[in-house]
Design a protein around this motif. Sequence first.
Motif, mmCIF file in Angstrom:
data_model
loop_
_atom_site.group_PDB
_atom_site.id
_atom_site.type_symbol
_atom_site.label_atom_id
_atom_site.label_comp_id
_atom_site.label_asym_id
_atom_site.label_seq_id
_atom_site.Cartn_x
_atom_site.Cartn_y
_atom_site.Cartn_z
ATOM 1 N N PRO A 68 0.804 -1.230 0.000
ATOM 2 C CA PRO A 68 0.000 0.000 0.000
ATOM 3 C C PRO A 68 0.834 1.276 0.000
ATOM 4 C CG PRO A 68 -0.907 -1.589 1.553
ATOM 5 C CD PRO A 68 0.402 -2.148 1.089
ATOM 6 N N GLY A 69 1.963 1.264 0.705
ATOM 7 C CA GLY A 69 2.819 2.447 0.700
ATOM 8 C C GLY A 69 3.371 2.744 -0.681
ATOM 9 N N SER A 70 3.699 1.705 -1.418
ATOM 10 C CA SER A 70 4.195 1.885 -2.782
ATOM 11 C C SER A 70 3.090 2.400 -3.698
ATOM 12 C CB SER A 70 4.751 0.561 -3.318
ATOM 13 O OG SER A 70 5.928 0.192 -2.638
ATOM 14 N N VAL A 71 1.885 1.899 -3.521
ATOM 15 C CA VAL A 71 0.750 2.372 -4.311
ATOM 16 C C VAL A 71 0.537 3.867 -4.087
ATOM 17 C CG1 VAL A 71 -1.740 2.180 -4.650
ATOM 18 C CG2 VAL A 71 -0.353 0.110 -4.373
ATOM 19 N N ALA A 72 0.606 4.300 -2.834
ATOM 20 C CA ALA A 72 0.444 5.719 -2.523
ATOM 21 C C ALA A 72 1.523 6.554 -3.185
ATOM 22 C CB ALA A 72 0.472 5.926 -1.010
ATOM 23 N N ARG A 73 2.752 6.076 -3.136
ATOM 24 C CA ARG A 73 3.857 6.821 -3.746
ATOM 25 C C ARG A 73 3.670 6.927 -5.260
ATOM 26 N NH1 ARG A 73 7.979 7.242 0.132
ATOM 27 N NH2 ARG A 73 7.737 5.782 1.876
ATOM 28 N N ALA A 96 -8.518 11.799 -3.376
ATOM 29 C CA ALA A 96 -9.780 11.066 -3.249
ATOM 30 C C ALA A 96 -9.444 9.579 -3.294
ATOM 31 C CB ALA A 96 -10.741 11.434 -4.375
ATOM 32 N N ILE A 97 -9.943 8.837 -2.325
ATOM 33 C CA ILE A 97 -9.637 7.407 -2.260
ATOM 34 C C ILE A 97 -10.912 6.621 -1.992
ATOM 35 C CG2 ILE A 97 -8.916 7.719 0.166
ATOM 36 C CD1 ILE A 97 -7.057 5.284 -0.211
ATOM 37 N N ALA A 98 -11.161 5.623 -2.844
ATOM 38 C CA ALA A 98 -12.270 4.691 -2.665
ATOM 39 C C ALA A 98 -11.690 3.416 -2.059
ATOM 40 C CB ALA A 98 -12.961 4.411 -3.990
ATOM 41 N N ILE A 99 -12.068 3.143 -0.821
ATOM 42 C CA ILE A 99 -11.437 2.100 -0.022
ATOM 43 C C ILE A 99 -12.286 0.836 -0.047
ATOM 44 C CG2 ILE A 99 -10.590 1.502 2.273
ATOM 45 C CD1 ILE A 99 -10.490 4.558 2.833
ATOM 46 N N PRO A 100 -11.743 -0.281 -0.503
ATOM 47 C CA PRO A 100 -12.502 -1.541 -0.472
ATOM 48 C C PRO A 100 -12.841 -1.944 0.962
ATOM 49 C CG PRO A 100 -10.544 -1.737 -1.854
ATOM 50 C CD PRO A 100 -10.414 -0.452 -1.102
ATOM 51 N N ALA A 101 -13.964 -2.597 1.132
ATOM 52 C CA ALA A 101 -14.411 -2.983 2.473
ATOM 53 C C ALA A 101 -13.425 -3.916 3.156
ATOM 54 C CB ALA A 101 -15.783 -3.639 2.371
ATOM 55 N N ASP A 102 -12.659 -4.691 2.371
ATOM 56 C CA ASP A 102 -11.743 -5.659 2.976
ATOM 57 C C ASP A 102 -10.327 -5.114 3.144
ATOM 58 O OD1 ASP A 102 -10.990 -5.568 0.336
ATOM 59 O OD2 ASP A 102 -11.016 -7.734 0.012
ATOM 60 N N MET A 103 -10.114 -3.815 2.918
ATOM 61 C CA MET A 103 -8.785 -3.240 3.114
ATOM 62 C C MET A 103 -8.557 -3.060 4.612
ATOM 63 S SD MET A 103 -7.093 0.086 1.264
ATOM 64 C CE MET A 103 -5.334 0.410 1.386
ATOM 65 N N SER A 104 -7.494 -3.622 5.128
ATOM 66 C CA SER A 104 -7.254 -3.642 6.567
ATOM 67 C C SER A 104 -6.791 -2.282 7.081
ATOM 68 C CB SER A 104 -6.196 -4.687 6.907
ATOM 69 O OG SER A 104 -4.926 -4.276 6.429
ATOM 70 N N SER A 105 -6.920 -2.115 8.377
ATOM 71 C CA SER A 105 -6.445 -0.897 9.017
ATOM 72 C C SER A 105 -4.941 -0.735 8.834
ATOM 73 C CB SER A 105 -6.789 -0.920 10.506
ATOM 74 O OG SER A 105 -6.273 0.205 11.170
ATOM 75 N N ALA A 106 -4.203 -1.834 8.907
ATOM 76 C CA ALA A 106 -2.751 -1.775 8.727
ATOM 77 C C ALA A 106 -2.392 -1.328 7.312
ATOM 78 C CB ALA A 106 -2.133 -3.139 9.024
ATOM 79 N N ALA A 107 -3.156 -1.811 6.321
ATOM 80 C CA ALA A 107 -2.893 -1.416 4.933
ATOM 81 C C ALA A 107 -3.174 0.066 4.733
ATOM 82 C CB ALA A 107 -3.735 -2.255 3.986
ATOM 83 N N LEU A 108 -4.253 0.565 5.348
ATOM 84 C CA LEU A 108 -4.570 1.987 5.244
ATOM 85 C C LEU A 108 -3.486 2.832 5.909
ATOM 86 C CD1 LEU A 108 -8.410 2.044 5.873
ATOM 87 C CD2 LEU A 108 -7.225 2.923 3.851
ATOM 88 N N GLU A 109 -2.993 2.381 7.038
ATOM 89 C CA GLU A 109 -1.936 3.114 7.722
ATOM 90 C C GLU A 109 -0.667 3.140 6.874
ATOM 91 O OE1 GLU A 109 -1.419 1.415 11.563
ATOM 92 O OE2 GLU A 109 -3.404 2.043 12.279
ATOM 93 N N ALA A 110 -0.344 2.016 6.230
ATOM 94 C CA ALA A 110 0.833 1.972 5.362
ATOM 95 C C ALA A 110 0.661 2.902 4.162
ATOM 96 C CB ALA A 110 1.086 0.539 4.895
#
Length: 337
Positions: A68-73, A96-110
Amino acid sequence: MSTGGSGEARMSGEDALIARLFEPIARHPGALGLKDDAALLAVPPGHELVLTKDALVAGVHFFADDAPGSVARKALRVNLSDLAAKGARPLGILLAIAIPADMSSAALEAFATGLGEDASDYGAPLLGGDTVRTDGPLTISITAVGAVPTGSMVKRASAPAGQAIVVTGTIGDAALGLALRLAPDRPGFKALAPDERAFLADRYLHPRPRLALAGALRRCASAAMDVSDGLVGDLAKMLAASGVGGEIEAARVPLSVAARAAIAAEPELMVTALTGGDDYEILAVMADEQLDTFAATATASGIGTAVIGRTFAGEGLMVRDALGAPLPVGQGSFSHF
């Protein structure tokens, strides 16, 4: 992005997420702490705004299992690359970010960590945006705002005839990195050392916006754009928009050591390098007398440059091989449609 309520207990789930992940990286005073419905940004005196937007969708622009950090970059850098090609310096971004329901809190933080680190490194602070849930894939859309001195933006449709065609860095690494990801057992990739495979994979995942060359482009280039959909196709777009023709020599296109090794083992990969997307290098047209100045500035920033051809009065783009014969390149670039 707005947190709305006056305390954590009164926040909705979305407001709490914004407050926890994105408010800490929205350090620009114009972001207003992400507590309003809009940001406030002053235009520097004597400047004009340059705005650009790119959207990235999982399964289209990146792999769903990419870090996820690489995707953001990547999402940030592809927008900053557009600003660089226009000769602009960043002022800030909207996310603007559309977040899938199964995206974990750790992935969002990364994701937020990667975005915040790059926003700081590139001087492109988060100013605001929007967060939503989706049943579809992770989707990120970033609007980047930059500034140029009034009247100095380097446009795409202003290339004259009789000038040099220049590219920065190396071409084709990202396209080969994607091809490697999809078919690692191809002959060209089996010939690579582990560090060469890692280099190509990284070039696909982590673009390198050439912001250090923004000023040099304003001073030296007649026209410029970044290479996002493939060198051949993007150059054809620039030539058509400018009403001129052009010719390039494939042998003069700069290639990395890894790309050369892959192409030597599988020559068909040369077309992939010339037409594949995600390079995010700068493609520019400039007068011969500007070449040394531009190259010197690029070299001082650790960026290579290469003259690969010339524009001419007429239309169309000719790509020639090492013997001077026309080189078939198919469609020439990536297209969503």
